[in-house]
Design a protein around this motif. Structure first.
Motif, PDB file in Angstrom:
ATOM      1  N   GLN A 194       5.298  -5.962  -9.590  1.00 29.81           N
ATOM      2  CA  GLN A 194       5.032  -5.075  -8.442  1.00 29.81           C
ATOM      3  C   GLN A 194       4.073  -5.708  -7.437  1.00 29.81           C
ATOM      4  O   GLN A 194       4.363  -5.763  -6.247  1.00 29.81           O
ATOM      5  CB  GLN A 194       4.457  -3.743  -8.941  1.00 29.81           C
ATOM      6  CG  GLN A 194       5.488  -2.851  -9.590  1.00 29.81           C
ATOM      7  CD  GLN A 194       6.303  -2.069  -8.587  1.00 29.81           C
ATOM      8  OE1 GLN A 194       5.760  -1.441  -7.695  1.00 29.81           O
ATOM      9  NE2 GLN A 194       7.602  -2.132  -8.706  1.00 29.81           N
TER      10      GLN A 194
ATOM     11  N   ALA B  56       4.749  -7.623  -3.678  1.00 30.13           N
ATOM     12  CA  ALA B  56       3.999  -7.327  -2.453  1.00 30.13           C
ATOM     13  C   ALA B  56       3.469  -8.613  -1.826  1.00 30.13           C
ATOM     14  O   ALA B  56       3.581  -8.823  -0.616  1.00 30.13           O
ATOM     15  CB  ALA B  56       2.858  -6.363  -2.756  1.00 30.13           C
ATOM     16  N   LYS B  57       2.914  -9.482  -2.658  1.00 29.99           N
ATOM     17  CA  LYS B  57       2.389 -10.751  -2.144  1.00 29.99           C
ATOM     18  C   LYS B  57       3.520 -11.619  -1.620  1.00 29.99           C
ATOM     19  O   LYS B  57       3.391 -12.272  -0.594  1.00 29.99           O
ATOM     20  CB  LYS B  57       1.623 -11.486  -3.244  1.00 29.99           C
ATOM     21  CG  LYS B  57       0.286 -10.838  -3.557  1.00 29.99           C
ATOM     22  CD  LYS B  57      -0.398 -11.554  -4.711  1.00 29.99           C
ATOM     23  CE  LYS B  57      -1.470 -10.660  -5.311  1.00 29.99           C
ATOM     24  NZ  LYS B  57      -1.884 -11.101  -6.632  1.00 29.99           N
TER      25      LYS B  57
ATOM     26  N   ALA C  56       1.907  -9.686   1.699  1.00 29.82           N
ATOM     27  CA  ALA C  56       0.676  -8.914   1.587  1.00 29.82           C
ATOM     28  C   ALA C  56      -0.432  -9.782   0.971  1.00 29.82           C
ATOM     29  O   ALA C  56      -0.184 -10.513   0.017  1.00 29.82           O
ATOM     30  CB  ALA C  56       0.908  -7.680   0.724  1.00 29.82           C
ATOM     31  N   SER C  57      -1.644  -9.671   1.517  1.00 30.43           N
ATOM     32  CA  SER C  57      -2.781 -10.343   0.905  1.00 30.43           C
ATOM     33  C   SER C  57      -3.099  -9.605  -0.395  1.00 30.43           C
ATOM     34  O   SER C  57      -2.662  -8.468  -0.582  1.00 30.43           O
ATOM     35  CB  SER C  57      -3.976 -10.282   1.840  1.00 30.43           C
ATOM     36  OG  SER C  57      -4.379  -8.937   1.983  1.00 30.43           O
ATOM     37  N   PRO C  58      -3.856 -10.224  -1.309  1.00 23.52           N
ATOM     38  CA  PRO C  58      -4.177  -9.524  -2.567  1.00 23.52           C
ATOM     39  C   PRO C  58      -4.797  -8.145  -2.332  1.00 23.52           C
ATOM     40  O   PRO C  58      -4.472  -7.192  -3.056  1.00 23.52           O
ATOM     41  CB  PRO C  58      -5.160 -10.479  -3.244  1.00 23.52           C
ATOM     42  CG  PRO C  58      -4.782 -11.827  -2.741  1.00 23.52           C
ATOM     43  CD  PRO C  58      -4.329 -11.617  -1.325  1.00 23.52           C
TER      44      PRO C  58
ATOM     45  N   THR D   7      -4.396  -6.142   0.357  1.00 22.45           N
ATOM     46  CA  THR D   7      -3.348  -5.245   0.862  1.00 22.45           C
ATOM     47  C   THR D   7      -2.439  -4.814  -0.283  1.00 22.45           C
ATOM     48  O   THR D   7      -2.064  -3.641  -0.388  1.00 22.45           O
ATOM     49  CB  THR D   7      -2.516  -5.953   1.943  1.00 22.45           C
ATOM     50  OG1 THR D   7      -3.394  -6.550   2.884  1.00 22.45           O
ATOM     51  CG2 THR D   7      -1.607  -4.977   2.657  1.00 22.45           C
TER      52      THR D   7
ATOM     53  N   LEU E 147      -1.782  -0.972  -1.200  1.00 32.02           N
ATOM     54  CA  LEU E 147      -0.468  -0.389  -0.933  1.00 32.02           C
ATOM     55  C   LEU E 147       0.380  -0.190  -2.188  1.00 32.02           C
ATOM     56  O   LEU E 147       1.278   0.643  -2.209  1.00 32.02           O
ATOM     57  CB  LEU E 147       0.308  -1.267   0.056  1.00 32.02           C
ATOM     58  CG  LEU E 147      -0.264  -1.336   1.473  1.00 32.02           C
ATOM     59  CD1 LEU E 147       0.588  -2.234   2.347  1.00 32.02           C
ATOM     60  CD2 LEU E 147      -0.365   0.062   2.080  1.00 32.02           C
ATOM     61  N   ILE E 148       0.105  -0.974  -3.222  1.00 31.85           N
ATOM     62  CA  ILE E 148       0.949  -0.889  -4.420  1.00 31.85           C
ATOM     63  C   ILE E 148       0.169  -0.381  -5.638  1.00 31.85           C
ATOM     64  O   ILE E 148       0.555   0.596  -6.267  1.00 31.85           O
ATOM     65  CB  ILE E 148       1.572  -2.273  -4.749  1.00 31.85           C
ATOM     66  CG1 ILE E 148       2.300  -2.825  -3.535  1.00 31.85           C
ATOM     67  CG2 ILE E 148       2.469  -2.185  -5.971  1.00 31.85           C
ATOM     68  CD1 ILE E 148       3.392  -1.941  -2.985  1.00 31.85           C
TER      69      ILE E 148
ATOM     70  N   PRO F 190      -1.503   3.435  -5.106  1.00 33.04           N
ATOM     71  CA  PRO F 190      -0.541   4.541  -5.234  1.00 33.04           C
ATOM     72  C   PRO F 190      -0.020   4.691  -6.657  1.00 33.04           C
ATOM     73  O   PRO F 190       0.209   5.805  -7.121  1.00 33.04           O
ATOM     74  CB  PRO F 190       0.592   4.133  -4.286  1.00 33.04           C
ATOM     75  CG  PRO F 190      -0.031   3.212  -3.315  1.00 33.04           C
ATOM     76  CD  PRO F 190      -1.119   2.487  -4.054  1.00 33.04           C
TER      77      PRO F 190
END
Lengths: 265, 356
Positions: A165, A169-170, A174-176, A178, A182-183, A186
């Motif tokens: 997951q 994202a990365k 996405a930066s670590p 972020t 975002l992941i 949630p």
């Protein structure tokens, strides 16, 4: 032969269950009942009912002050514990092998310490770092108390987050940080809600730490305790009933929220 | 054709275990390259190093000519389709696909247009507002593909993405993946342990074993000219006859095996007389005769028959304990179950001599 008497066993089991439930809820029920009694003296018989004790409790500035203090302490300490506890859980999850086991045990030690020991040591600690007794000291103590609970609840869920997951994202830019916001967050939402409720209840209910680290602004349990030492009145029952109602509704709302999140998945 | 990605002398270790040993690989632009091998052969690790999720202990990863060995995944122009799809469960299909575009800071209308376009591409219209939990396995697969393609990466990486699908859907997705790759013109690097999948889709198959590349080439090359016993057994099936090379001339080797001599093409690896070798023969090249045929011949008895439609299999065993498989079409010839011995033969060119 045995079959024909089966109803006896079943009946006994039911009776036993009823008795058990009564044993659990009867004291609470009596307490609530007394808060409506139109007399200073707690006990039966009850000759008439009144709401005066609730009116008196809600008009008492000391009680209102204690409620405010309690709510403030609970909110702030839970908030800090959420941040610190989640951070600790995420850090712990990344460790491997022995380091992870050791870190886990250290995290759990405060849970195993008896309340009064914990309260005394926190008082000594507050004294050592020059923290004056009072609301900030209580907040510190409640935070320290709540952190392991938050961490354990977050950790339990975090271990179910597939590595893919956050990797996905990365992979998608996405930066670590972020990716975490975002992941991971949630995903942790249900346990964060659960941990908040637990933290709030833990703080609102706490006596030992609030007592040992308190100053001139008592929390509700401390106030009730002080009032009781000068004599029991149905006003205390009224306060207790309100606290019970608030606690129950918090549990109810929490349960509903978690269920809703669960249904979405 | 230039190479979009080059791995140079890559070594990877987990603790003391070397999982990839000085691997060199070039991914040509626009090619469908499959890394094929048994589990634990290092194919997924190789893929993850291209994607930036593992850092090699030694060696270089070049992407579009630039050294990206130590560049984090979020700064690499590659995207990965994960084995479990890794769709974000709290986001809708559209939000999932838009995730990578948002991180780029693309304007809202551009994102919406691109998401629509991708949903058309993977044939998932009208699903924009669904959550992943409401989708079937095949649909999730497509969302994962669309999401990975959204940022228009130089290279698309796929880590056994068809593993979780049932056989029929899998075959469908294989064709879809191939046409998607053609439509986008992108280089795909696909990881699988399923040789059929590899043969169906790839321009180039890279067969890996124990952290090394055994052989790479077009599917046809690998099937026709396996260069090692491992490849001959991993890609398709082969019958093996162990023996010693007697002589090699004009590309044909004579091999002394138990009970006789066999002739077969020599593989490209250098072999000399006296070397321990195996002769590999594909089951579909084996012919059955009642009389001893000219050339290669093995006397054997039928062990079992398994009916699989047009490509059924007969299993024989000879006096030396070797098991020989033969593919046949039951519509064209009947094989009677019986205890009498028969002869199995094949053309010299249908066997290949490989190092044992």
């Amino acid at each position: 032969m045995t079959r024909s008497f089966a109803w006896v066993g079943s009946w006994l089991l039911q009776a036993y269950y009823m008795l058990f439930v009564a044993f659990l809820v009867l004291p609470i029920f009596v307490m609530i009942l007394m808060s409506f009694k139109n007399s200073e003296f707690l006990g039966f018989p009850i000759k008439g009912l009144t709401l005066d004790w609730y009116g008196a409790a809600l008009a008492d500035p000391a009680i209102l002050g204690a409620v405010a203090t309690t709510a403030f302490v609970a909110a702030v300490s839970t908030l800090i514990a959420l941040v610190v506890g989640t951070w600790a859980a995420v850090a712990l999850e990344r460790l491997q092998g022995l380091a992870k086991a050791v870190a886990f045990v250290i995290l759990c030690i405060p849970l195993a310490a008896p309340g009064i020991i914990s309260a005394i040591s926190l008082r000594i600690f507050a004294f050592d770092i020059g923290l004056e007794l009072g609301v900030p000291a209580i907040i510190m103590a409640h935070t320290v108390h709540a952190v392991p609970f938050v961490s354990l609840m977050v950790l339990a869920r975090l271990s179910h987050l597939p590595k893919s997951q956050t990797e996905a994202a990365k992979d998608l830019g996405a930066s670590p940080i972020t990716a975490f916001c975002l992941i991971t967050l949630p995903f942790l939402k249900p346990s964060l809600i659960g941990a908040s409720l637990f933290g709030l209840l833990l703080s609102m209910d706490d006596f030992n730490r609030s007592f040992f680290l308190g100053g001139f602004e008592p929390t509700l349990p401390i106030l009730v305790f002080e009032r009781m030492s000068t004599g029991i009145s149905p006003q205390i029952n009224a306060i207790a009933s309100i606290v019970l109602l608030v606690t129950l509704s918090m549990g109810f709302v929490g349960e509903r929220t978690l269920r809703r999140i669960g249904a979405r998945k | 054709m230039t190479d979009i990605c080059v791995l140079r002398d890559i070594t990877a270790r987990y603790g003391d275990v070397t999982v990839i040993d000085r691997l060199n690989l070039a991914i040509p632009e626009g090619a469908f390259v499959t890394l094929l091998g048994p589990s634990g052969c290092g194919k997924s690790t190789t893929l993850r190093m291209i994607g930036g999720f593992e850092t090699p202990a030694a060696g270089q990863v070049l992407l579009a000519g630039k050294d990206v060995t130590h560049v984090a995944p979020n700064h690499r122009d590659t995207n990965l389709v994960f084995q479990d799809y890794a769709l974000f469960p709290h986001m809708t299909v559209a939000e999932n696909i838009a995730f990578g575009l948002k991180r780029k800071g693309a304007p809202r209308d551009v994102i919406r247009q691109r998401v629509d376009e991708l949903m058309q591409l993977v044939r998932l219209p009208d699903m924009a507002q669904r959550l992943p939990a409401m989708l079937s396995g095949g649909q999730r697969q497509r969302v994962a593909l669309a999401r990975a393609l959204a940022r228009d990466p130089a290279l698309l990486l796929l880590d056994e993405p068809l593993g979780a699908l049932d056989a029929k859907l899998r075959e469908e997705m294989q064709h879809e993946l191939k046409s998607l790759q053609r439509a986008t013109g992108k280089a795909f690097v696909f990881v699988t342990h399923d040789q059929e999948e590899a043969l169906t889709m790839s321009d180039v198959v890279v067969v890996m074993n124990k952290g090394r590349i055994e052989q790479q080439g077009a599917p046809v090359e690998l099937y026709r000219d396996p260069q090692s016993r491992f490849v001959a057994s991993f890609i398709g099936k082969s019958n093996f006859f162990e023996g010693r090379l007697q002589e090699a001339s004009a590309g044909i080797g004579r091999v002394e095996v138990a009970g006789g001599t066999l002739s077969a093409r020599l593989g490209s690896a250098p072999l000399k007389a006296g070397d321990a070798v195996v002769v590999a023969v594909r089951p579909e090249k084996v012919a059955l005769a009642t009389e001893r045929p000219q050339g290669n011949a093995i006397e054997a008895r039928l062990q079992s028959l398994s009916y699989k439609g047009a490509k059924s299999t007969a299993l024989f065993a000879d006096a030396f304990g070797r098991r020989i498989e033969m593919d046949f079409n039951p519509e064209e010839r009947r094989i009677e179950a019986g205890d009498s011995s028969v002869w199995l033969g094949w053309q010299d060119a249908d066997g290949i001599v490989l190092a044992a």
